[in-house]
Scaffold this active site. Structure first.
Site, PDB file in Angstrom:
ATOM      1  N   GLU A  13     -11.090   1.165 -12.865  1.00  0.00           N
ATOM      2  CA  GLU A  13     -11.046  -0.139 -12.188  1.00  0.00           C
ATOM      3  C   GLU A  13     -11.893  -0.052 -10.924  1.00  0.00           C
ATOM      4  O   GLU A  13     -11.934   1.018 -10.269  1.00  0.00           O
ATOM      5  CB  GLU A  13      -9.586  -0.448 -11.795  1.00  0.00           C
ATOM      6  CG  GLU A  13      -9.383  -1.636 -10.887  1.00  0.00           C
ATOM      7  CD  GLU A  13      -7.977  -1.676 -10.254  1.00  0.00           C
ATOM      8  OE1 GLU A  13      -7.398  -0.603  -9.992  1.00  0.00           O
ATOM      9  OE2 GLU A  13      -7.477  -2.811 -10.050  1.00  0.00           O
TER      10      GLU A  13
ATOM     11  N   ASN B 263     -10.926  -9.405 -10.093  1.00  0.00           N
ATOM     12  CA  ASN B 263     -10.933  -7.971 -10.356  1.00  0.00           C
ATOM     13  C   ASN B 263     -11.210  -7.865 -11.860  1.00  0.00           C
ATOM     14  O   ASN B 263     -10.349  -8.206 -12.672  1.00  0.00           O
ATOM     15  CB  ASN B 263      -9.567  -7.382  -9.993  1.00  0.00           C
ATOM     16  CG  ASN B 263      -9.544  -5.862 -10.110  1.00  0.00           C
ATOM     17  OD1 ASN B 263     -10.344  -5.298 -10.859  1.00  0.00           O
ATOM     18  ND2 ASN B 263      -8.623  -5.228  -9.400  1.00  0.00           N
TER      19      ASN B 263
END
Ligand code: ING
Length: 322
Positions: A47, A106
């Site tokens: 991530e 995100n």
């Protein structure tokens, strides 16, 4: 019958605040090449892989937006896309996305071995808080910096199977895996940045690695899917982040695990047909599930406790009573 897919978990150690995209892409390229040399067909990066985990600070907009990508691939990331296509290797990459119309997500992208973009997923479950909280040793301002993803979890046909993407906190919610599981997912790619210290309840800190494995192994087993969880961790700008990247089989067993706190490539040959051992038996959803019994799961967000017992042994009408 077996459908083998060789997968690499490309764990990252810390990315410094001042580290440039170019420097980070060099690190990603080194791991891409190592993974390809070891036979990987898919490389899963973490991530927010291109920058330090900036939600740990209360930032002015001018600096904040410097951590976002306006296009993907961009000039800085194109070398990664080009190398992957040349090598015939697919990859998953997490990054902070600023859309042309100003939305901030995100985001994680899944790219096939021919360079085509298979998926672009925006994180659904945003942890942390919206306003700076000075009492914390560090912030977790994802709910301030990102909008929640506007779309649910979608599995796609890719890499010879059915593949889904989730991001970090998503992995703690069983709904993530079940929505994908109901699409027949055989592999879930999950990048994460997980601070070990959890300020709202520090008692959980000692369980960070246990909870990391618990939720991914459960999600894998209960939905008969492979799960690849890949960290960006280590001591990043003074905050200790969990590493513990792992490749988990549909049985729930960890078949490969990182052992360092830095950039580390972990490779496993994954038989996607192993999923069927569970999809056709203990988790034959169509045979055994009773969705009419689960309506509370989508009917409500938070807890609605039963009313106080009226003393004659049965509860007053409560949450589940029409
Ligand atoms: N990080 C953390 C995660 O879900 C967190 C946030 C840490 C939640 C510890 C609960 C406990 O792994 C991100 N980026 O979601």
């Amino acid at each position: 019958m077996s459908r083998l897919l060789t997968i690499a978990a490309a764990q990252m150690g810390p990315v410094a605040r001042a580290e440039t995209r170019k420097q980070v892409v060099e690190r990603l390229l080194a791991m891409l090449h190592e993974a390809a040399d070891r036979g990987a067909e898919l490389v899963v990066f973490p991530e927010l892989a291109l920058t330090t985990f900036f939600p740990r600070w209360d930032l002015p907009d001018a600096e904040l937006l410097g951590f976002f990508e306006r296009e993907m691939p961009s000039a800085e990331t194109a070398p990664l896309f080009d190398a992957a296509e040349r090598l015939g290797v697919g990859f998953h990459l997490g990054y902070a996305e600023l859309t042309p119309d100003g939305h901030r997500y995100n985001t994680a992208m899944l790219v096939e071995r021919d360079g085509s973009i298979v998926a672009k997923y925006r994180k659904v479950h945003l942890p942390g808080h919206e306003e700076p909280e000075p009492w914390r040793p560090f912030q977790h301002l994802e709910r301030r910096y990102f909008e929640p993803g506007p779309e649910t979890f979608r599995a796609r046909r890719a890499f010879g199977g059915v593949v889904g993407v989730a991001i970090c906190n998503d992995r703690r919610w069983p709904e993530t895996y079940r929505v994908l599981g109901l699409q027949g997912v055989e592999l879930v790619c999950i990048g994460y940045n997980t601070p070990i210290h959890y300020a709202p309840d520090p008692g959980q800190d000692r369980l960070a690695a246990f909870h990391n494995n618990l939720v991914m192994a459960s999600g894998a087993y209960e939905n008969a899917t492979w799960v690849v969880g890949v960290a960006k961790g280590g001591l990043e700008e003074g905050v200790e982040g969990l590493c513990d990247s792992q490749i988990i089989a549909p049985s729930g067993e960890v078949v490969a695990r990182a052992v360092t706190e830095g950039d580390e490539v972990v490779v496993a040959q994954c038989d996607l047909d192993l999923c069927n051992d569970y999809k056709r038996t203990v988790f034959d959803f169509d045979r055994y599930r009773r969705p009419e019994m689960y309506t509370a799961i989508t009917a409500q967000r938070g807890i609605r406790e039963p009313a106080v017992d009226d003393g004659n042994g049965d509860d007053e009408p409560g949450a589940l009573d029409a």
